[in-house]
Design a protein around this motif. Structure first.
Motif, PDB file in Angstrom:
ATOM      1  N   VAL A 143      -0.461   7.696   6.451  1.00 12.64           N
ATOM      2  CA  VAL A 143       0.753   8.016   5.712  1.00 12.64           C
ATOM      3  C   VAL A 143       1.982   7.941   6.616  1.00 12.64           C
ATOM      4  CG1 VAL A 143       1.960   9.846   4.463  1.00 12.64           C
ATOM      5  CG2 VAL A 143      -0.465   9.392   3.992  1.00 12.64           C
ATOM      6  N   LYS A 144       1.807   8.358   7.860  1.00  6.62           N
ATOM      7  CA  LYS A 144       2.923   8.325   8.810  1.00  6.62           C
ATOM      8  C   LYS A 144       3.439   6.909   9.016  1.00  6.62           C
ATOM      9  CE  LYS A 144       4.211   9.782  13.509  1.00  6.62           C
ATOM     10  NZ  LYS A 144       4.678   8.455  13.948  1.00  6.62           N
ATOM     11  N   GLN A 145       2.570   5.929   8.918  1.00  2.00           N
ATOM     12  CA  GLN A 145       3.005   4.550   9.114  1.00  2.00           C
ATOM     13  C   GLN A 145       3.950   4.088   8.009  1.00  2.00           C
ATOM     14  OE1 GLN A 145      -0.029   1.718  10.563  1.00  2.00           O
ATOM     15  NE2 GLN A 145      -1.382   3.488  10.800  1.00  2.00           N
ATOM     16  N   CYS A 146       3.786   4.623   6.806  1.00  3.47           N
ATOM     17  CA  CYS A 146       4.731   4.280   5.733  1.00  3.47           C
ATOM     18  C   CYS A 146       6.134   4.719   6.117  1.00  3.47           C
ATOM     19  CB  CYS A 146       4.302   4.954   4.427  1.00  3.47           C
ATOM     20  SG  CYS A 146       2.760   4.312   3.738  1.00  3.47           S
ATOM     21  N   LYS A 147       6.227   5.877   6.736  1.00  2.00           N
ATOM     22  CA  LYS A 147       7.521   6.376   7.191  1.00  2.00           C
ATOM     23  C   LYS A 147       8.030   5.552   8.358  1.00  2.00           C
ATOM     24  CE  LYS A 147      10.773   9.578   6.891  1.00  2.00           C
ATOM     25  NZ  LYS A 147      11.597   9.748   5.673  1.00  2.00           N
ATOM     26  N   ASP A 148       7.142   5.248   9.309  1.00  2.00           N
ATOM     27  CA  ASP A 148       7.532   4.502  10.503  1.00  2.00           C
ATOM     28  C   ASP A 148       7.984   3.077  10.171  1.00  2.00           C
ATOM     29  OD1 ASP A 148       6.878   6.667  12.076  1.00  2.00           O
ATOM     30  OD2 ASP A 148       4.892   5.912  12.607  1.00  2.00           O
ATOM     31  N   PHE A 149       7.303   2.430   9.247  1.00  2.00           N
ATOM     32  CA  PHE A 149       7.565   1.019   8.973  1.00  2.00           C
ATOM     33  C   PHE A 149       8.652   0.802   7.919  1.00  2.00           C
ATOM     34  CE2 PHE A 149       2.791   0.055   9.936  1.00  2.00           C
ATOM     35  CZ  PHE A 149       3.009   0.320  11.280  1.00  2.00           C
ATOM     36  N   TYR A 150       8.708   1.689   6.888  1.00  2.00           N
ATOM     37  CA  TYR A 150       9.574   1.426   5.741  1.00  2.00           C
ATOM     38  C   TYR A 150      10.401   2.632   5.299  1.00  2.00           C
ATOM     39  CZ  TYR A 150       5.622  -1.795   5.567  1.00  2.00           C
ATOM     40  OH  TYR A 150       4.624  -2.681   5.899  1.00  2.00           O
ATOM     41  N   ASN A 151      10.282   3.731   6.020  1.00  4.57           N
ATOM     42  CA  ASN A 151      10.977   4.963   5.652  1.00  4.57           C
ATOM     43  C   ASN A 151      10.570   5.464   4.266  1.00  4.57           C
ATOM     44  OD1 ASN A 151      12.730   7.098   6.335  1.00  4.57           O
ATOM     45  ND2 ASN A 151      14.430   6.175   5.220  1.00  4.57           N
ATOM     46  N   THR A 186       0.838  -1.202   0.000  1.00  3.10           N
ATOM     47  CA  THR A 186       0.000   0.000   0.000  1.00  3.10           C
ATOM     48  C   THR A 186       0.872   1.250   0.000  1.00  3.10           C
ATOM     49  OG1 THR A 186      -0.225   0.221   2.424  1.00  3.10           O
ATOM     50  CG2 THR A 186      -1.799  -1.232   1.287  1.00  3.10           C
ATOM     51  N   CYS A 187       2.018   1.195   0.669  1.00  4.30           N
ATOM     52  CA  CYS A 187       2.911   2.354   0.732  1.00  4.30           C
ATOM     53  C   CYS A 187       3.705   2.546  -0.558  1.00  4.30           C
ATOM     54  CB  CYS A 187       3.892   2.212   1.901  1.00  4.30           C
ATOM     55  SG  CYS A 187       3.138   2.286   3.546  1.00  4.30           S
ATOM     56  N   SER A 188       3.929   1.479  -1.304  1.00  4.53           N
ATOM     57  CA  SER A 188       4.792   1.552  -2.482  1.00  4.53           C
ATOM     58  C   SER A 188       4.034   1.493  -3.804  1.00  4.53           C
ATOM     59  CB  SER A 188       5.817   0.411  -2.450  1.00  4.53           C
ATOM     60  OG  SER A 188       5.165  -0.848  -2.485  1.00  4.53           O
ATOM     61  N   GLU A 189       2.702   1.208  -3.745  1.00  3.97           N
ATOM     62  CA  GLU A 189       1.954   1.094  -5.000  1.00  3.97           C
ATOM     63  C   GLU A 189       0.540   1.664  -4.974  1.00  3.97           C
ATOM     64  OE1 GLU A 189       2.514  -2.479  -7.655  1.00  3.97           O
ATOM     65  OE2 GLU A 189       2.810  -3.427  -5.695  1.00  3.97           O
ATOM     66  N   PHE A 190      -0.215   1.390  -3.906  1.00  4.33           N
ATOM     67  CA  PHE A 190      -1.662   1.544  -3.995  1.00  4.33           C
ATOM     68  C   PHE A 190      -2.303   2.605  -3.107  1.00  4.33           C
ATOM     69  CE2 PHE A 190      -0.927  -3.128  -4.805  1.00  4.33           C
ATOM     70  CZ  PHE A 190      -1.009  -3.027  -6.185  1.00  4.33           C
ATOM     71  N   GLY A 191      -1.764   2.842  -1.922  1.00 10.36           N
ATOM     72  CA  GLY A 191      -2.466   3.710  -0.987  1.00 10.36           C
ATOM     73  C   GLY A 191      -3.635   2.960  -0.376  1.00 10.36           C
TER      74      GLY A 191
END
Length: 498
Positions: free
Chosen positions: A398-406, A372-377
């Motif tokens: 959106v913050k979780q994308c940063k927290d989990f995978y930078n 979801t963070c790298s393709e779809f949302g």
């Protein structure tokens, strides 16, 4: 895509159902159990039932788009040739964000079609899910090999080599999938039309979007379809809880009311959003899988329906709407045999950043949220006023994308835009793809619900939820669902004669 969300992954704690059940498209779509509904096989016709559930392995390239990278891995798949007649078509069920469940080789509408058409059936597990481990761990560096494009290339290579090995080169191939795998089925036909002749893309979200508040808008309408007061009561309860969360003196009572595993700690907006989304998920999950006939006793959507939840919310003997909201949480915990509810985002962060294949989120949670963070949302935020919940805005997701995978917000937005550029979103240019969707299912908001052309038909099923057309038929099925299954078959029958 659930799939999910075990769901396919049968997460033991509710925290992962929040992440997976709604961010995931497939999970429940790919869970078929051994419940009250029987499969389609006549046992006396089978010499050995194990033959259709034995796992097999296929050698795949790690990176299909880098000719200089020769690394390979083993991908799991299953075969059912019980119904195959010489010259018949080939059915390929596409795996998604959870382990490939061999129960699909014994159950499901696609096997009804296979029996009628004399098809051989394959199911290919998605890379990075189940037992299909392309890399040594789930580090962010390795997850760069996890994408829908790599998955489609896996399907293409599998289809080519299996056709050669089994003498199926001149057969017609049909791709099947539900939820995220439904999208893959449509995209497989779109991107590799020389390899697949038709596709059934059930409950397939085809438009990628960072913010998906429409999901909760459909939840409102679906609850209101049972009782116009139901979403209003849910809204009152959610608002009441939000007010309580502003006062730390209420935390002991909230901990007791919702049977939390430890005293509620709200130190950041993320802590609050995580807790609020978790509770909203009780309604979101039930709506998505309402009366879906997975035949799985005790699994979300089988016994607990919109009618049940709205009945609890309307029961004044339980107290005010806040108390009824807590009663729904207890009902769901009882359903999943959970002793308490872990509402700690820090615990979730710890588990989601564990990169081991033995980690608590390795069944699919870490992988799918990465997609979801790298393709779809696909983030189901509360940013719309036309929905019943409060407290988990887009920024929280959106913050979780940063927290989990930078992965930054800008990188996320660019990736989602690129997905639509690559696949076309709603504007899909292809042929011989049928798009079944359920009116109750919130995911239909990102799918095809009206015919594009005669060869890109939609089957919009009133009264049904996510992937309902895929599950075994039941005497309790709505007439619209029965007719939808027949309509899909007629499309396949016509296309396979062309």
């Amino acid at each position: 895509m659930l799939s999910g969300v075990v769901v396919y992954f049968n997460m033991a704690i509710r925290a992962y159902r929040v992440i997976i059940c709604r961010l995931v498209l497939f999970l429940f779509c790919f869970v078929v159990g051994e419940g009250r509904h029987h499969g389609f096989f006549r046992i006396n016709e089978l010499q050995d039932m194990r033959l259709v559930t034995d796992e097999q392995w296929f050698i795949q390239k790690l990176d299909h788009f880098n000719g200089a990278d020769s690394r390979a891995w083993k991908q799991r798949y299953f075969v059912n040739d019980v119904f195959y007649k010489t010259g018949g078509p080939v059915f390929l069920m596409i795996g998604g964000e959870g382990p490939a469940n061999p129960a699909w080789m014994q159950h499901g509408t696609w096997l009804t079609y296979a029996e009628k058409l004399g098809a051989i059936c394959f199911m290919l597990e998605h890379r990075f899910y189940g037992k299909s481990h392309p890399t040594v761990d789930l580090s962010t560096e390795n997850l760069r090999f996890l994408s829908s494009r790599q998955a489609l290339a896996d399907l293409a290579h599998f289809r080519t080599k299996i056709a050669e090995a089994r003498g199926l080169l001149n057969r017609k191939w049909v791709a099947f999938g539900g939820s995220y795998p439904g999208s893959l089925a449509a995209w497989f036909r779109l991107k590799y039309p020389h390899l697949v002749d038709a596709a059934v893309a059930s409950s397939a979200p085809l438009y990628a979007t960072v913010n998906f508040p429409e999901y909760l808008e459909v939840v409102w309408r679906s609850l209101a379809s049972e009782n116009a007061e139901c979403p209003l009561l849910v809204q009152k309860a959610s608002d009441s809880l939000v007010e309580r969360l502003k006062n730390p003196l209420t935390y002991d009572n909230i901990t007791k009311d919702f049977n939390l595993c430890s005293k509620l700690q709200i130190e950041t907006e993320t802590d609050s959003a995580y807790f609020l989304e978790m509770l909203a998920g009780n309604f979101m999950d039930v709506v998505q899988y309402n009366e879906d006939n997975r035949g799985f006793e005790g699994v979300m959507g089988t016994n607990i329906t919109i009618k049940v939840l709205c009945g609890v919310m309307a029961d004044t003997s339980l107290g005010d709407p806040y108390a009824r909201y807590a009663a729904v949480a207890h009902l769901m915990m009882d359903t999943f045999s959970m002793k308490c509810l872990d509402a700690s985002f820090n615990n979730n962060l710890r588990d989601m950043t564990n990169t081991s294949w033995d980690g608590p989120a390795a069944s699919g949670g870490r992988q799918w949220v990465y997609q979801t963070c790298s393709e779809f949302g696909f983030y189901q935020s509360t940013d719309s006023p036309n929905q019943p919940f409060t407290g988990f805005p887009l920024e929280y997701h959106v913050k979780q994308c940063k927290d989990f995978y930078n992965i930054s917000a800008q990188e996320l937005a660019e990736a989602v835009a690129e997905t639509n550029e690559y696949y076309g979103g709603y504007d899909i240019h292809s042929a011989r793809i049928v798009f079944p969707n359920g009116f109750i299912d919130p995911w239909h908001a990102l799918g095809i619900t009206q015919d594009i052309t005669d060869d890109l038909p939609a089957v919009f099923i009133k009264g049904t939820a996510h992937c309902a057309n895929m599950y075994p038929a039941s005497p309790d099925d709505l007439l619209q669902l029965t007719l939808a299954r027949d309509q899909i078959f007629l499309h396949l029958q016509r296309w396979l004669k062309q």
